[in-house]
Design a protein around this motif. Sequence first.
Motif, PDB file in Angstrom:
ATOM      1  N   MET A 122     -19.738 -12.580  10.937  1.00 13.23           N
ATOM      2  CA  MET A 122     -18.326 -12.272  11.310  1.00 13.23           C
ATOM      3  C   MET A 122     -17.217 -13.423  10.991  1.00 13.23           C
ATOM      4  O   MET A 122     -16.467 -13.414  10.239  1.00 13.23           O
ATOM      5  CB  MET A 122     -18.374 -12.284  12.591  1.00 13.23           C
ATOM      6  CG  MET A 122     -19.000 -10.881  13.415  1.00 13.23           C
ATOM      7  SD  MET A 122     -17.904 -10.353  14.750  1.00 13.23           S
ATOM      8  CE  MET A 122     -19.323 -11.702  15.629  1.00 13.23           C
ATOM      9  N   CYS A 123     -18.547 -14.560  11.169  1.00 12.48           N
ATOM     10  CA  CYS A 123     -17.410 -15.639  10.607  1.00 12.48           C
ATOM     11  C   CYS A 123     -17.022 -16.158   8.347  1.00 12.48           C
ATOM     12  O   CYS A 123     -16.125 -16.373   8.614  1.00 12.48           O
ATOM     13  CB  CYS A 123     -17.894 -16.741  10.962  1.00 12.48           C
ATOM     14  SG  CYS A 123     -18.237 -17.267  12.792  1.00 12.48           S
ATOM     15  N   THR A 124     -18.183 -15.691   8.292  1.00 10.79           N
ATOM     16  CA  THR A 124     -17.875 -16.040   7.074  1.00 10.79           C
ATOM     17  C   THR A 124     -16.952 -14.587   6.328  1.00 10.79           C
ATOM     18  O   THR A 124     -16.237 -14.838   5.478  1.00 10.79           O
ATOM     19  CB  THR A 124     -19.510 -15.319   6.048  1.00 10.79           C
ATOM     20  OG1 THR A 124     -20.564 -15.948   6.994  1.00 10.79           O
ATOM     21  CG2 THR A 124     -19.454 -15.026   4.675  1.00 10.79           C
ATOM     22  N   TYR A 125     -16.932 -13.224   6.973  1.00  8.23           N
ATOM     23  CA  TYR A 125     -16.399 -11.854   6.789  1.00  8.23           C
ATOM     24  C   TYR A 125     -14.642 -12.962   6.931  1.00  8.23           C
ATOM     25  O   TYR A 125     -13.536 -12.458   6.283  1.00  8.23           O
ATOM     26  CB  TYR A 125     -16.410 -10.992   7.689  1.00  8.23           C
ATOM     27  CG  TYR A 125     -15.142  -9.761   7.434  1.00  8.23           C
ATOM     28  CD1 TYR A 125     -15.775  -8.930   6.394  1.00  8.23           C
ATOM     29  CD2 TYR A 125     -14.687 -10.002   8.218  1.00  8.23           C
ATOM     30  CE1 TYR A 125     -14.573  -7.855   6.389  1.00  8.23           C
ATOM     31  CE2 TYR A 125     -13.915  -8.400   8.177  1.00  8.23           C
ATOM     32  CZ  TYR A 125     -13.415  -7.548   7.155  1.00  8.23           C
ATOM     33  OH  TYR A 125     -12.243  -6.442   6.842  1.00  8.23           O
ATOM     34  N   MET A 126     -14.415 -12.943   7.866  1.00  4.36           N
ATOM     35  CA  MET A 126     -13.098 -13.924   8.688  1.00  4.36           C
ATOM     36  C   MET A 126     -12.830 -14.948   7.336  1.00  4.36           C
ATOM     37  O   MET A 126     -11.248 -15.199   7.689  1.00  4.36           O
ATOM     38  CB  MET A 126     -12.552 -14.201   9.770  1.00  4.36           C
ATOM     39  CG  MET A 126     -13.112 -12.847  11.126  1.00  4.36           C
ATOM     40  SD  MET A 126     -12.326 -13.913  12.543  1.00  4.36           S
ATOM     41  CE  MET A 126     -14.470 -14.355  13.058  1.00  4.36           C
ATOM     42  N   LYS A 127     -13.810 -16.048   7.342  1.00  9.14           N
ATOM     43  CA  LYS A 127     -13.485 -16.922   6.171  1.00  9.14           C
ATOM     44  C   LYS A 127     -12.443 -16.469   4.751  1.00  9.14           C
ATOM     45  O   LYS A 127     -12.023 -16.789   4.333  1.00  9.14           O
ATOM     46  CB  LYS A 127     -14.645 -17.930   5.914  1.00  9.14           C
ATOM     47  CG  LYS A 127     -14.519 -18.362   7.029  1.00  9.14           C
ATOM     48  CD  LYS A 127     -15.869 -19.854   7.245  1.00  9.14           C
ATOM     49  CE  LYS A 127     -16.359 -19.725   5.221  1.00  9.14           C
ATOM     50  NZ  LYS A 127     -17.725 -20.655   5.326  1.00  9.14           N
ATOM     51  N   ASN A 128     -13.570 -15.566   4.628  1.00  6.00           N
ATOM     52  CA  ASN A 128     -13.167 -14.401   2.650  1.00  6.00           C
ATOM     53  C   ASN A 128     -11.896 -13.586   3.322  1.00  6.00           C
ATOM     54  O   ASN A 128     -10.873 -13.604   2.068  1.00  6.00           O
ATOM     55  CB  ASN A 128     -14.181 -13.850   2.693  1.00  6.00           C
ATOM     56  CG  ASN A 128     -15.681 -15.248   2.131  1.00  6.00           C
ATOM     57  OD1 ASN A 128     -15.335 -15.734   1.916  1.00  6.00           O
ATOM     58  ND2 ASN A 128     -17.099 -14.364   2.308  1.00  6.00           N
ATOM     59  N   ILE A 129     -11.499 -12.939   4.279  1.00  2.00           N
ATOM     60  CA  ILE A 129     -10.589 -12.666   4.525  1.00  2.00           C
ATOM     61  C   ILE A 129      -9.447 -12.916   4.702  1.00  2.00           C
ATOM     62  O   ILE A 129      -8.244 -12.357   4.545  1.00  2.00           O
ATOM     63  CB  ILE A 129     -11.042 -10.924   5.233  1.00  2.00           C
ATOM     64  CG1 ILE A 129     -12.414 -10.316   4.442  1.00  2.00           C
ATOM     65  CG2 ILE A 129      -9.572  -9.902   4.822  1.00  2.00           C
ATOM     66  CD1 ILE A 129     -12.142  -9.420   3.090  1.00  2.00           C
ATOM     67  N   ALA A 130      -9.698 -13.097   5.378  1.00  2.00           N
ATOM     68  CA  ALA A 130      -8.521 -13.609   6.724  1.00  2.00           C
ATOM     69  C   ALA A 130      -8.011 -15.473   6.888  1.00  2.00           C
ATOM     70  O   ALA A 130      -7.190 -15.873   6.769  1.00  2.00           O
ATOM     71  CB  ALA A 130      -8.715 -14.064   8.222  1.00  2.00           C
ATOM     72  N   GLY A 131      -8.759 -16.101   5.690  1.00  4.91           N
ATOM     73  CA  GLY A 131      -8.112 -17.873   5.261  1.00  4.91           C
ATOM     74  C   GLY A 131      -8.927 -18.243   6.723  1.00  4.91           C
ATOM     75  O   GLY A 131      -8.273 -19.710   6.840  1.00  4.91           O
ATOM     76  N   TYR A 132     -10.159 -17.947   7.283  1.00  6.11           N
ATOM     77  CA  TYR A 132      -9.841 -18.674   8.447  1.00  6.11           C
ATOM     78  C   TYR A 132     -11.408 -20.320   7.874  1.00  6.11           C
ATOM     79  O   TYR A 132     -11.791 -19.443   6.636  1.00  6.11           O
ATOM     80  CB  TYR A 132     -10.932 -18.489  10.040  1.00  6.11           C
ATOM     81  CG  TYR A 132     -10.507 -17.721  10.399  1.00  6.11           C
ATOM     82  CD1 TYR A 132      -9.856 -18.196  11.752  1.00  6.11           C
ATOM     83  CD2 TYR A 132      -9.737 -16.096  10.570  1.00  6.11           C
ATOM     84  CE1 TYR A 132      -9.622 -17.482  12.791  1.00  6.11           C
ATOM     85  CE2 TYR A 132      -8.805 -15.759  11.234  1.00  6.11           C
ATOM     86  CZ  TYR A 132      -8.438 -15.706  11.999  1.00  6.11           C
ATOM     87  OH  TYR A 132      -7.964 -15.701  13.092  1.00  6.11           O
ATOM     88  N   LYS A 133     -11.345 -20.917   8.199  1.00  2.00           N
ATOM     89  CA  LYS A 133     -11.916 -22.647   8.359  1.00  2.00           C
ATOM     90  C   LYS A 133     -13.360 -22.211   9.860  1.00  2.00           C
ATOM     91  O   LYS A 133     -12.756 -22.111  10.212  1.00  2.00           O
ATOM     92  CB  LYS A 133     -11.701 -23.903   8.416  1.00  2.00           C
ATOM     93  CG  LYS A 133     -10.267 -23.560   7.300  1.00  2.00           C
ATOM     94  CD  LYS A 133     -10.045 -25.015   6.380  1.00  2.00           C
ATOM     95  CE  LYS A 133      -8.561 -24.619   5.790  1.00  2.00           C
ATOM     96  NZ  LYS A 133      -8.434 -24.369   4.577  1.00  2.00           N
TER      97      LYS A 133
END
Length: 177
Positions: free
Chosen positions: A1-12
């Motif tokens: 989930m974290c990797t998805y959000m980092k790649n899609i939504a720009g989370y760090k």
Amino acid sequence: MCTYMKNIAGYKMEHFKGKRFYEVKEMFDNVYKQVTSFVPMDSVMEKERTKRADEISQEDLQQMIMVVPVEEVYVEALQVKYLIIDWEVYSEDTRKYWKIIRLRNHTEAYQTFDDMLKKFDRDDMDKLWSLVKERFSSTDPTNDKERTLWVKLKRLFEPDTDDILWKLQKYMHDPLT
């Protein structure tokens, strides 16, 4: 989930530190819902939405438009520049500012000389220099802010070869032989 959000939504990774699984899952659900509910511009739903927007009645349009007579509108240029007429040192709590007073009672406060340089043009600097020279022709600067303004403007307008700043500038740009 974290990797998805980092790649899609720009989370760090800092966004996820100290969070529990259910908190991260909530963030993931919000991002995933945005991605899955995306509607392309040429889709059927978009066409229906624009049809509804085009169906505004003439009466509704007339209510939205309000005609204002010209004599009621006060028009002033967007970039009105008022001349500097005076300056003073202004203190608020423990901080001291330069208060620049312009025509029509417009005032500006600056804490650093660099901020002042960013906002002023050549005419403003010339006028301020003449006001500072006039004030300190008969008296000496009494506090640090006055002294700083005097020294900075003097260095700008009357370069002195014996001034340490100008000596350092010379060595920075001219190689030592």
